[in-house]
Design a protein around this motif. Structure first.
Motif, PDB file in Angstrom:
ATOM      1  N   LEU A  39       0.831  -1.205   0.000  1.00 40.72           N
ATOM      2  CA  LEU A  39       0.000   0.000   0.000  1.00 40.72           C
ATOM      3  C   LEU A  39       0.866   1.255   0.000  1.00 40.72           C
ATOM      4  CD1 LEU A  39      -2.833   1.224   0.158  1.00 40.72           C
ATOM      5  CD2 LEU A  39      -2.666   1.095   2.664  1.00 40.72           C
ATOM      6  N   THR A  40       1.945   1.240   0.789  1.00 38.07           N
ATOM      7  CA  THR A  40       2.870   2.378   0.783  1.00 38.07           C
ATOM      8  C   THR A  40       3.464   2.588  -0.602  1.00 38.07           C
ATOM      9  OG1 THR A  40       3.418   2.064   3.119  1.00 38.07           O
ATOM     10  CG2 THR A  40       5.004   3.283   1.768  1.00 38.07           C
ATOM     11  N   PHE A  41       3.874   1.499  -1.232  1.00 39.19           N
ATOM     12  CA  PHE A  41       4.437   1.577  -2.583  1.00 39.19           C
ATOM     13  C   PHE A  41       3.428   2.167  -3.568  1.00 39.19           C
ATOM     14  CE2 PHE A  41       3.881  -1.181  -6.394  1.00 39.19           C
ATOM     15  CZ  PHE A  41       4.800  -0.552  -7.236  1.00 39.19           C
ATOM     16  N   LEU A  42       2.195   1.713  -3.523  1.00 41.71           N
ATOM     17  CA  LEU A  42       1.170   2.209  -4.442  1.00 41.71           C
ATOM     18  C   LEU A  42       0.832   3.676  -4.166  1.00 41.71           C
ATOM     19  CD1 LEU A  42      -1.246  -0.883  -4.502  1.00 41.71           C
ATOM     20  CD2 LEU A  42       0.380  -0.177  -6.273  1.00 41.71           C
ATOM     21  N   LEU A  43       0.675   4.018  -2.869  1.00 41.81           N
ATOM     22  CA  LEU A  43       0.323   5.391  -2.522  1.00 41.81           C
ATOM     23  C   LEU A  43       1.403   6.380  -2.967  1.00 41.81           C
ATOM     24  CD1 LEU A  43      -1.257   5.042   1.048  1.00 41.81           C
ATOM     25  CD2 LEU A  43      -2.411   5.662  -1.083  1.00 41.81           C
ATOM     26  N   LEU A  44       2.659   6.053  -2.702  1.00 40.67           N
ATOM     27  CA  LEU A  44       3.731   6.971  -3.057  1.00 40.67           C
ATOM     28  C   LEU A  44       3.825   7.167  -4.574  1.00 40.67           C
ATOM     29  CD1 LEU A  44       6.628   6.066  -0.578  1.00 40.67           C
ATOM     30  CD2 LEU A  44       4.892   7.834  -0.406  1.00 40.67           C
ATOM     31  N   THR A  45       3.641   6.095  -5.328  1.00 42.14           N
ATOM     32  CA  THR A  45       3.709   6.222  -6.781  1.00 42.14           C
ATOM     33  C   THR A  45       2.559   7.057  -7.322  1.00 42.14           C
ATOM     34  OG1 THR A  45       4.734   4.015  -6.849  1.00 42.14           O
ATOM     35  CG2 THR A  45       3.944   4.939  -8.926  1.00 42.14           C
ATOM     36  N   VAL A  46       1.360   6.794  -6.803  1.00 34.00           N
ATOM     37  CA  VAL A  46       0.194   7.564  -7.254  1.00 34.00           C
ATOM     38  C   VAL A  46       0.316   9.028  -6.843  1.00 34.00           C
ATOM     39  CG1 VAL A  46      -2.296   7.835  -6.978  1.00 34.00           C
ATOM     40  CG2 VAL A  46      -1.320   5.552  -7.295  1.00 34.00           C
ATOM     41  N   VAL A  47       0.762   9.285  -5.624  1.00 37.36           N
ATOM     42  CA  VAL A  47       0.912  10.666  -5.163  1.00 37.36           C
ATOM     43  C   VAL A  47       1.977  11.387  -5.985  1.00 37.36           C
ATOM     44  CG1 VAL A  47       1.711  12.070  -3.225  1.00 37.36           C
ATOM     45  CG2 VAL A  47       0.049  10.260  -2.844  1.00 37.36           C
ATOM     46  N   SER A  48       3.063  10.708  -6.308  1.00 32.27           N
ATOM     47  CA  SER A  48       4.103  11.317  -7.136  1.00 32.27           C
ATOM     48  C   SER A  48       3.556  11.702  -8.510  1.00 32.27           C
ATOM     49  CB  SER A  48       5.279  10.350  -7.288  1.00 32.27           C
ATOM     50  OG  SER A  48       6.228  10.841  -8.201  1.00 32.27           O
ATOM     51  N   ASP A  49       2.830  10.781  -9.137  1.00 34.39           N
ATOM     52  CA  ASP A  49       2.246  11.088 -10.446  1.00 34.39           C
ATOM     53  C   ASP A  49       1.232  12.231 -10.355  1.00 34.39           C
ATOM     54  OD1 ASP A  49       3.781   9.171 -11.596  1.00 34.39           O
ATOM     55  OD2 ASP A  49       2.196   7.656 -11.734  1.00 34.39           O
ATOM     56  N   THR A  50       0.428  12.213  -9.283  1.00 36.99           N
ATOM     57  CA  THR A  50      -0.579  13.257  -9.117  1.00 36.99           C
ATOM     58  C   THR A  50       0.060  14.620  -8.885  1.00 36.99           C
ATOM     59  OG1 THR A  50      -2.107  11.620  -8.172  1.00 36.99           O
ATOM     60  CG2 THR A  50      -2.603  13.946  -7.793  1.00 36.99           C
ATOM     61  N   GLY A  51       1.096  14.651  -8.066  1.00 40.02           N
ATOM     62  CA  GLY A  51       1.794  15.918  -7.825  1.00 40.02           C
ATOM     63  C   GLY A  51       2.438  16.456  -9.084  1.00 40.02           C
ATOM     64  N   ALA A  52       3.050  15.576  -9.865  1.00 42.74           N
ATOM     65  CA  ALA A  52       3.667  16.017 -11.120  1.00 42.74           C
ATOM     66  C   ALA A  52       2.613  16.559 -12.075  1.00 42.74           C
ATOM     67  CB  ALA A  52       4.424  14.856 -11.761  1.00 42.74           C
ATOM     68  N   TYR A  53       1.480  15.875 -12.149  1.00 43.61           N
ATOM     69  CA  TYR A  53       0.417  16.313 -13.066  1.00 43.61           C
ATOM     70  C   TYR A  53      -0.182  17.652 -12.630  1.00 43.61           C
ATOM     71  CZ  TYR A  53      -4.117  16.397 -15.374  1.00 43.61           C
ATOM     72  OH  TYR A  53      -5.227  16.782 -16.098  1.00 43.61           O
ATOM     73  N   ALA A  54      -0.512  17.767 -11.341  1.00 39.04           N
ATOM     74  CA  ALA A  54      -1.191  18.964 -10.854  1.00 39.04           C
ATOM     75  C   ALA A  54      -0.286  20.196 -10.955  1.00 39.04           C
ATOM     76  CB  ALA A  54      -1.655  18.750  -9.412  1.00 39.04           C
ATOM     77  N   VAL A  55       0.932  20.081 -10.474  1.00 35.26           N
ATOM     78  CA  VAL A  55       1.835  21.228 -10.484  1.00 35.26           C
ATOM     79  C   VAL A  55       2.266  21.557 -11.909  1.00 35.26           C
ATOM     80  CG1 VAL A  55       4.059  22.100  -9.679  1.00 35.26           C
ATOM     81  CG2 VAL A  55       2.614  20.746  -8.139  1.00 35.26           C
ATOM     82  N   GLY A  56       2.560  20.530 -12.699  1.00 36.51           N
ATOM     83  CA  GLY A  56       2.974  20.778 -14.075  1.00 36.51           C
ATOM     84  C   GLY A  56       1.880  21.392 -14.911  1.00 36.51           C
TER      85      GLY A  56
END
Length: 379
Positions: free
Chosen positions: A249-266
């Motif tokens: 779950l930690t692995f999945l959450l961190l990957t999804v959060v990373s992608d979401t942060g990159a998408y939102a800020v970018g």
């Protein structure tokens, strides 16, 4: 004739064009060309003057420029009062600068995908994954195996369609599923053995077909075996630990959060391209957003979800996840650009194919597995 003849003042003893026109012919004017009698000069028709260079910058505009630059060919040609050529009675303003088209209206930023469909599919997948992860571990192993087989089918299909590379799907699918199960049951040693057997089966299976293209087909097959099932096996290795569901779950959450942060800020602030030749949509601002979001999420996950974890370990874990997820996304973007496609498939509305969702997860799995083993052990 140069453009300066239109505005130069007449010299002494000469009459310029306008003076001869308004006041009639003037005796004693020095001719600028062959001499004509006065009656002949009265009958002379104006001829177009060819400019020294194109007025608009292209061969297709020469006739238009010549038509606008017209007048008497010689200085001593005169007209009767009030009989100016039609072209000079209402001269058109000339400009050496081509008219620029109006600037297009600014367009509103678009996400590029159907966000409602993407969110709905993402939530549905999340429910299935979390439910299978915490109810029965073996069910989640089956979910990993299914994702691997579908991903291999998408990858080999695109290779065949776009590059005529025929990587054998049957040994890859069977070996890939076996690789995931072996990693869960026998650990890293079982995963390596299954990987070697899958590569061997790929070479043997391809021998049943014509020899042309054998090398590129088996090379692509071994690459596919490593890229999809072998990297996915590290998720099964995380699951095998006592607190395996929380690690996954930690692995999945961190990957999804990373992608979401990159998408939102970018999408909101992105201006500087990160790798324009590989993925024009990714920006440096988006990478910074991925790092910040993942580090915060990592600190929270290591503190609340992982036994024996510390918040500072989560910061390092989040930084590593942001880097590996971005590199994984760029790596698949490179593959898709080489194949000349936008998505690997159409199975998931708003997302593309399975491989379009696994692009950042696959290379991140071994990174998270290794760091969790270093921080809290493998038990």
């Amino acid at each position: 004739m140069s453009d300066s003849s239109w505005g130069a003042p007449p010299s002494a003893g000469q009459t310029g064009y306008w003076g001869s026109t308004m006041g009639g012919p003037v005796q004693g004017a020095a001719p600028a060309g062959p001499t004509y009698d006065a009656p002949e000069a009265q009958q002379t028709r104006p001829m177009p003057i060819v400019p020294d260079g194109p007025a608009y910058g292209g061969d297709q505009d020469d006739d238009r420029g010549a038509a606008r630059l017209s007048g008497p060919l010689f200085r001593d040609e005169t007209f009767q009062a009030g009989e100016l050529p039609a072209e000079t009675q209402n001269p058109e303003p000339m400009s050496d600068v081509p008219q620029q088209p109006p600037a297009p209206a600014p367009q509103k930023k678009s996400a590029g995908r159907d966000l409602s469909a993407a969110i709905g599919v993402g939530v549905g997948l999340g429910v299935v994954i979390v439910a299978s992860l915490f109810i029965v571990k073996a069910v989640f192993v089956g979910v990993i195996a299914i994702a691997v087989v579908v991903g291999l089918w998408e990858l080999t299909s695109r290779l065949k369609e776009r590059k005529e590379i025929r990587a054998p799907l049957v040994p890859l699918a069977v070996g890939g599923a076996a690789m995931v199960v072996a990693g869960y049951v026998r650990g890293a040693e079982g995963a390596w053995v299954a990987m070697a057997l899958t590569a061997l089966a790929t070479l043997v299976w391809r021998m049943t077909e014509r020899p042309e293209g054998y090398l590129k087909d088996v090379t692509a097959g071994v690459f596919a075996a490593f890229y999809v099932p072998f990297l996915a096996t590290f998720v099964a290795l995380m699951l095998a630990a006592d607190d395996g569901p929380w690690r996954v779950l930690t692995f999945l959450l961190l990957t999804v959060v990373s992608d979401t942060g990159a998408y939102a800020v970018g999408w909101r602030f992105g201006k500087h391209k990160l790798a324009p030749r590989i993925s024009p949509g990714k920006t440096r601002e988006g990478l910074l957003g991925a790092v910040l979001f993942a580090m915060v999420a990592g600190a929270l996950c290591m503190h609340f979800l992982i036994d024996g974890g510390a918040w500072w370990q989560g910061l390092l874990l989040g930084l590593a996840v942001a880097a590996s997820a971005t590199l994984g996304d760029l790596g698949e973007s490179m593959i898709k650009r080489d194949l000349g496609i936008k998505d690997m498939g159409t199975l998931l509305p708003g997302h593309g194919g399975i491989m379009d969702r696994l692009d950042s997860l696959l290379p991140t799995a071994p990174v998270v597995w290794l760091l969790l083993v270093v921080f809290v052990g493998s038990a």
